[in-house]
Design a protein around this motif. Sequence first.
Motif, PDB file in Angstrom:
ATOM      1  N   TRP A  53       0.841  -1.423  -0.082  1.00 54.28           N
ATOM      2  CA  TRP A  53      -0.044   0.084   0.066  1.00 54.28           C
ATOM      3  C   TRP A  53       0.898   1.170   0.119  1.00 54.28           C
ATOM      4  CZ3 TRP A  53       1.235   2.991   4.282  1.00 54.28           C
ATOM      5  CH2 TRP A  53       1.500   2.321   5.457  1.00 54.28           C
ATOM      6  N   ALA A  55       0.480   5.716   0.996  1.00 49.16           N
ATOM      7  CA  ALA A  55      -0.300   6.838   1.722  1.00 49.16           C
ATOM      8  C   ALA A  55       0.313   8.085   1.218  1.00 49.16           C
ATOM      9  CB  ALA A  55      -0.572   6.838   3.112  1.00 49.16           C
ATOM     10  N   GLN A  72       0.128   0.001  14.499  1.00 44.54           N
ATOM     11  CA  GLN A  72       0.033   1.357  13.723  1.00 44.54           C
ATOM     12  C   GLN A  72       1.188   2.236  13.804  1.00 44.54           C
ATOM     13  OE1 GLN A  72      -3.233   3.471  16.044  1.00 44.54           O
ATOM     14  NE2 GLN A  72      -4.693   2.300  15.225  1.00 44.54           N
ATOM     15  N   LEU A  85      -1.671   5.810  10.816  1.00 43.83           N
ATOM     16  CA  LEU A  85      -1.992   4.646   9.790  1.00 43.83           C
ATOM     17  C   LEU A  85      -1.885   3.372  10.291  1.00 43.83           C
ATOM     18  CD1 LEU A  85       0.041   5.872   6.765  1.00 43.83           C
ATOM     19  CD2 LEU A  85      -2.448   6.506   7.222  1.00 43.83           C
ATOM     20  N   ASP A  86      -2.940   2.388   9.887  1.00 42.76           N
ATOM     21  CA  ASP A  86      -2.854   0.929  10.212  1.00 42.76           C
ATOM     22  C   ASP A  86      -1.924   0.296   9.337  1.00 42.76           C
ATOM     23  OD1 ASP A  86      -4.156  -1.540  11.284  1.00 42.76           O
ATOM     24  OD2 ASP A  86      -4.043  -1.930   9.132  1.00 42.76           O
ATOM     25  N   SER A  89      -2.797  -2.213   6.519  1.00 39.53           N
ATOM     26  CA  SER A  89      -3.581  -1.925   5.227  1.00 39.53           C
ATOM     27  C   SER A  89      -3.093  -0.505   4.703  1.00 39.53           C
ATOM     28  CB  SER A  89      -5.096  -2.104   5.641  1.00 39.53           C
ATOM     29  OG  SER A  89      -5.455  -1.120   6.499  1.00 39.53           O
ATOM     30  N   GLY A  90      -2.726   0.253   5.592  1.00 39.73           N
ATOM     31  CA  GLY A  90      -2.374   1.738   5.105  1.00 39.73           C
ATOM     32  C   GLY A  90      -3.761   2.471   5.299  1.00 39.73           C
ATOM     33  N   ARG A  91      -4.539   1.936   5.951  1.00 38.21           N
ATOM     34  CA  ARG A  91      -5.811   3.068   6.237  1.00 38.21           C
ATOM     35  C   ARG A  91      -5.443   3.858   7.229  1.00 38.21           C
ATOM     36  NH1 ARG A  91      -9.337   2.436  10.627  1.00 38.21           N
ATOM     37  NH2 ARG A  91      -8.330   0.622  11.119  1.00 38.21           N
ATOM     38  N   GLU A  92      -6.116   4.970   6.862  1.00 35.38           N
ATOM     39  CA  GLU A  92      -5.905   6.109   8.038  1.00 35.38           C
ATOM     40  C   GLU A  92      -6.702   6.170   9.098  1.00 35.38           C
ATOM     41  OE1 GLU A  92      -7.136  11.002   7.701  1.00 35.38           O
ATOM     42  OE2 GLU A  92      -5.801  10.141   6.201  1.00 35.38           O
ATOM     43  N   VAL A  93      -6.093   6.015  10.267  1.00 37.02           N
ATOM     44  CA  VAL A  93      -6.864   5.958  11.533  1.00 37.02           C
ATOM     45  C   VAL A  93      -7.161   7.297  12.063  1.00 37.02           C
ATOM     46  CG1 VAL A  93      -6.617   4.908  13.910  1.00 37.02           C
ATOM     47  CG2 VAL A  93      -5.744   3.758  12.135  1.00 37.02           C
ATOM     48  N   SER A  94      -6.364   8.277  12.068  1.00 38.59           N
ATOM     49  CA  SER A  94      -6.562   9.647  12.558  1.00 38.59           C
ATOM     50  C   SER A  94      -5.801  10.659  11.753  1.00 38.59           C
ATOM     51  CB  SER A  94      -6.665   9.658  14.049  1.00 38.59           C
ATOM     52  OG  SER A  94      -5.089   9.534  14.487  1.00 38.59           O
ATOM     53  N   ARG A  95      -6.118  11.762  11.837  1.00 40.64           N
ATOM     54  CA  ARG A  95      -5.255  12.788  11.232  1.00 40.64           C
ATOM     55  C   ARG A  95      -5.507  14.084  12.063  1.00 40.64           C
ATOM     56  NH1 ARG A  95      -3.430  14.301   5.502  1.00 40.64           N
ATOM     57  NH2 ARG A  95      -3.834  12.267   5.191  1.00 40.64           N
TER      58      ARG A  95
END
Length: 381
Positions: A53, A55, A72, A85-86, A89-95
């Motif tokens: 992945w 980002a 993370q 990021l996770d 998976s590269g999923r955004e957890v928080s920003r």
Amino acid sequence: MSHKQGIAGARLLPLIASLLIGAVLAGCAAGSSRPTPAELPPNVALVGVRQAWSAKMPAVGFPLQVSVQGGQIVAAGGDGTVLTLDAASGREVSRAAVGEPLAAGVGSDGRVSAVITRTNQVVALEGGRELWRRKLNSQSFTAPLVAGGRVFVLGSDRSLTALDGRNGAVIWNITRPAEPLVLRQAGVLLAVGDTLVAGLAGRMVGVDPDTGVVRWEAPVAAARGTNDVERLVDLVSGVSRQGTEICARAFQTAVGCVDAANGSVRWSKPANGSTGLAGDGEVLFGSEADGKVMSWRAASGERGWVNEALQWRVLTAPLALGRSVIVGDSTGLVHMLSRENGSPLNRLTTDSSGVAATPVAAGNTLVVVTRSGGVYGFVPD
């Protein structure tokens, strides 16, 4: 740093710019004369790795330290964006948006993250929400250490400060005599058991985290030379820790190992590098200022193998991961070398902006951040 000291640093900088791997003194000069790296041979992938992945965050223009918390990672862009990021998976957890450019970060305990702005503000965040911010008396280029409900800050003036993690109130502060020049790169700051360990000049110092009382001091390297540049001996970020034994590098001077249980120096050997170390308890790995990657025996400091193929590529500190030693370079390539003999195992590609921070491992994922703000996750093939 005073105004006069800042001017002096800017004038001296061209003398040392070609030796520094990270950003160094304020006013970093561009275009230093460094030999052109040799062309690399075709890549032969002896270890199967693929990009899983990617980002994107804002560009990185400060000494970024990527924090790993379980599965993370927490990273930050130079504009003050802090991204969780996770790693799988590269999923955004928080920003979160700090609202001003950063000078250091990111420290995290998995709940609270902390960064330092260019205006010397420590900012604590929880998820996408700001908890508090506290003005410092000096600059800092080292990610805060968030641990035990507190935020510890290592100043560029060799101060050490403990802040209350709930509200940022100062709990204690240690100051040391300032030097004419300081490194604009991250130093050593970590917790070992119930001891806070920090690099203050060429010494590793063990501190009671509750009171700020110094428990021990261990000299890894001593200042030498006749001018301020030659006398820079700060410990640099990237240490090898096995139990209570901490091995670190003193900038352009030495590598050495200290027992953090009592502050005894196991050994110290001359070395000319400016980025940190990695290790596995038996062997240490690091790169010299010219890009030679090498190993040392952790028990004695005896030198092992040397890889000269990456000379002048401006390498990050290494990551020791399984059978590999992993370094990023200024062209965005990630080199996987054999732990046993330094031979190449694989070469990974990101973008061409250069690797901005030491690669990290989170779970089964190798994570690399580039200067343009690219975040890449690699997994075994």
